[in-house]
Motif scaffolding. Sequence first.
Motif, PDB file in Angstrom:
ATOM      1  N   GLU A 358     -59.966  24.210  10.130  1.00  0.00           N
ATOM      2  CA  GLU A 358     -60.684  23.376   9.152  1.00  0.00           C
ATOM      3  C   GLU A 358     -61.616  24.371   8.510  1.00  0.00           C
ATOM      4  O   GLU A 358     -61.805  24.382   7.357  1.00  0.00           O
ATOM      5  CB  GLU A 358     -61.093  22.028   9.761  1.00  0.00           C
ATOM      6  CG  GLU A 358     -61.906  21.414   8.932  1.00  0.00           C
ATOM      7  CD  GLU A 358     -61.312  20.822   7.517  1.00  0.00           C
ATOM      8  OE1 GLU A 358     -59.942  21.001   7.493  1.00  0.00           O
ATOM      9  OE2 GLU A 358     -62.097  20.608   6.532  1.00  0.00           O
ATOM     10  N   ASN A 362     -62.019  25.599   4.919  1.00  0.00           N
ATOM     11  CA  ASN A 362     -63.561  25.272   4.034  1.00  0.00           C
ATOM     12  C   ASN A 362     -63.835  26.664   3.489  1.00  0.00           C
ATOM     13  O   ASN A 362     -64.512  26.534   2.225  1.00  0.00           O
ATOM     14  CB  ASN A 362     -64.611  24.849   4.957  1.00  0.00           C
ATOM     15  CG  ASN A 362     -64.112  23.132   5.103  1.00  0.00           C
ATOM     16  OD1 ASN A 362     -63.446  22.657   4.473  1.00  0.00           O
ATOM     17  ND2 ASN A 362     -64.951  22.657   6.204  1.00  0.00           N
ATOM     18  N   ARG A 365     -61.624  27.358   0.489  1.00  0.00           N
ATOM     19  CA  ARG A 365     -61.812  26.427  -0.372  1.00  0.00           C
ATOM     20  C   ARG A 365     -63.066  26.207  -1.107  1.00  0.00           C
ATOM     21  O   ARG A 365     -63.317  26.187  -2.273  1.00  0.00           O
ATOM     22  CB  ARG A 365     -61.548  25.098  -0.050  1.00  0.00           C
ATOM     23  CG  ARG A 365     -60.071  24.820   0.063  1.00  0.00           C
ATOM     24  CD  ARG A 365     -59.559  23.461   0.440  1.00  0.00           C
ATOM     25  NE  ARG A 365     -60.003  22.689  -0.484  1.00  0.00           N
ATOM     26  CZ  ARG A 365     -60.460  21.247  -0.178  1.00  0.00           C
ATOM     27  NH1 ARG A 365     -60.383  20.900   1.183  1.00  0.00           N
ATOM     28  NH2 ARG A 365     -60.618  20.620  -1.200  1.00  0.00           N
ATOM     29  N   HIS A 366     -64.255  26.226  -0.364  1.00  0.00           N
ATOM     30  CA  HIS A 366     -65.655  25.970  -0.668  1.00  0.00           C
ATOM     31  C   HIS A 366     -66.557  27.242  -1.001  1.00  0.00           C
ATOM     32  O   HIS A 366     -67.407  27.240  -1.656  1.00  0.00           O
ATOM     33  CB  HIS A 366     -66.454  25.010   0.168  1.00  0.00           C
ATOM     34  CG  HIS A 366     -65.575  23.804   0.313  1.00  0.00           C
ATOM     35  ND1 HIS A 366     -65.171  22.832  -0.686  1.00  0.00           N
ATOM     36  CD2 HIS A 366     -65.006  23.191   1.548  1.00  0.00           C
ATOM     37  CE1 HIS A 366     -64.431  21.986  -0.222  1.00  0.00           C
ATOM     38  NE2 HIS A 366     -64.176  22.013   1.250  1.00  0.00           N
ATOM     39  N   GLY A 405     -63.424  16.432   7.106  1.00  0.00           N
ATOM     40  CA  GLY A 405     -63.129  17.715   7.546  1.00  0.00           C
ATOM     41  C   GLY A 405     -64.084  17.997   8.909  1.00  0.00           C
ATOM     42  O   GLY A 405     -63.675  18.097   9.980  1.00  0.00           O
TER      43      GLY A 405
HETATM   44 MG    MG Z   1     -62.546  20.532   4.939  1.00  0.00          MG
END
Ligand code: MG
Length: 453
Positions: A358, A362, A365-366, A405
């Motif tokens: 996770e 993240n 993705r972020h 998440g």
């Molecule tokens: Mg996440």
Amino acid sequence: MSLRARVVTLIAGVLLVSILLGTLVAGYQARHALSAELTAAMNGARQTVASALEDLPQSDHPARDLRQLVGTFDGNRHVRASLVTADGGVALVSRTKPIDQPAPAWFGLLLGSPPNSVEVPLPPAAVGFRAITLTPTAGIDVSAAWREFIGIVAVLLGCAAIGLVLVYLVIGAAFRPLHALAAQFGRIGTGDYSGRVAEHGPSELLSLQRGFNQMASELATTTERNRQLGDQLLTIQEEERADIARDLHDDIGPHLFAVNMDAQMIAQLSDAGRPDAIREQVRSIQAAVTHMQRQVRAVLERLRPARITELGLNAAILDLVRFWTLRRPEIAFNVVLLEDEAQLGEATKDVVYRVVQEAANNAVRHGDPRAVWISFEVDEARVLSVRVIDDGPGRGATTSGAGLGLIGMRERVTALGGLLSFGPNPGTSGWTTTATLSLDAPTVGRPLAAVNP
Ligand SMILES: [Mg+2]
Ligand SMILES: Nc1ncnc2c1ncn2[C@@H]1O[C@H](COP(=O)(O)OP(=O)(O)O)[C@@H](O)[C@H]1O
């Protein structure tokens, strides 16, 4: 051959051998006694004849006296006397006692042959006669011994037969519980654990019967428990499936419908030559897809992968890194793995993998990073720290605060008694997610307050 028949045969054999040995010993003694008796009788007879013959020369009727002498042996058990004439003929024989029940010849032979006959010569006064012959006769004694022998053997055989019948019956009664046990074992073999045996009989069998009953009830309980667990498992699986089906139907269905509608609108707008309105529909499709992606991810989260147990933790992490490197080759992944992952329990490995999965997700993705660091470390207190750090500037919060998440990660870690911390790196760009877990006796629900401020 059954055990019962074996025991009875063995005892019968021993009895027969002892009867035979007893007969031999008794026969040996009887043979000696008979031989001594006959020898003594012959000696006595010889003396009688000798002393009678001494008086013969003075007799007026020697022939009459000789006949009388032979007559004195009438009815003698052991000696028969015969008067032999000068030409070798037999003038007179004493009468022996008749034998009621003569013994078989073989029995007489067993008792031994009698001493030889003795011929006592007569003095010249016995005119016309040559000698008196003395012959030992054992017939009456052999016959008596034979009757005695028959009696003893009959009694012994009778006792042996009664003894064997008793043994046969007692063993049969003692073994009856074993037959019951064998029948119940057969039922256990076919999966029927309801049968029990009565607890009685000899002490050796009692413990066997108790043991059997205990085993049968234990088996019955265990089987029933297994059945309940199986039922429970099925119910859980069914509920889980119904849950997932509902999620897919409620969350994905309407969005798929919306995407379809939007696509039809785009076709119409394209025909009508309105590209500006098309852009609005595309944005709507993107929003629906983003939502669906999130839902699908949540469903996939629940369908737990078997990768960790199959590959091992380190291999699963490397697999994850390979996954991201293939898709985002511009991001450099740096991994410091545990040398000895065997010190981690299965539950810990599972949670650790989920956290890294996770957190890396993240970061990509972020964070929009250039590099991601994944590291594992166990300190002297046997506390494992898992860190996922990235150097991305961040794309701005996509959710307000912790999303599903981060919450999921925290729940998993605290369930094993560990702690999860996350947030932007202080004073610089990037983000750090850290999980700490004690390797010794991870206690469910108890946070590692001492090691994690
Ligand atoms: Mg996440
Ligand atoms: N590595 C990271 N870099 C920047 N922001 C992050 C990072 N990890 C998490 N975040 C922020 O925390 C929020 C919550 O994350 P998460 O709980 O995983 O939900 P989701 O990933 O579904 O948005 C994210 O939307 C993001 O704003």
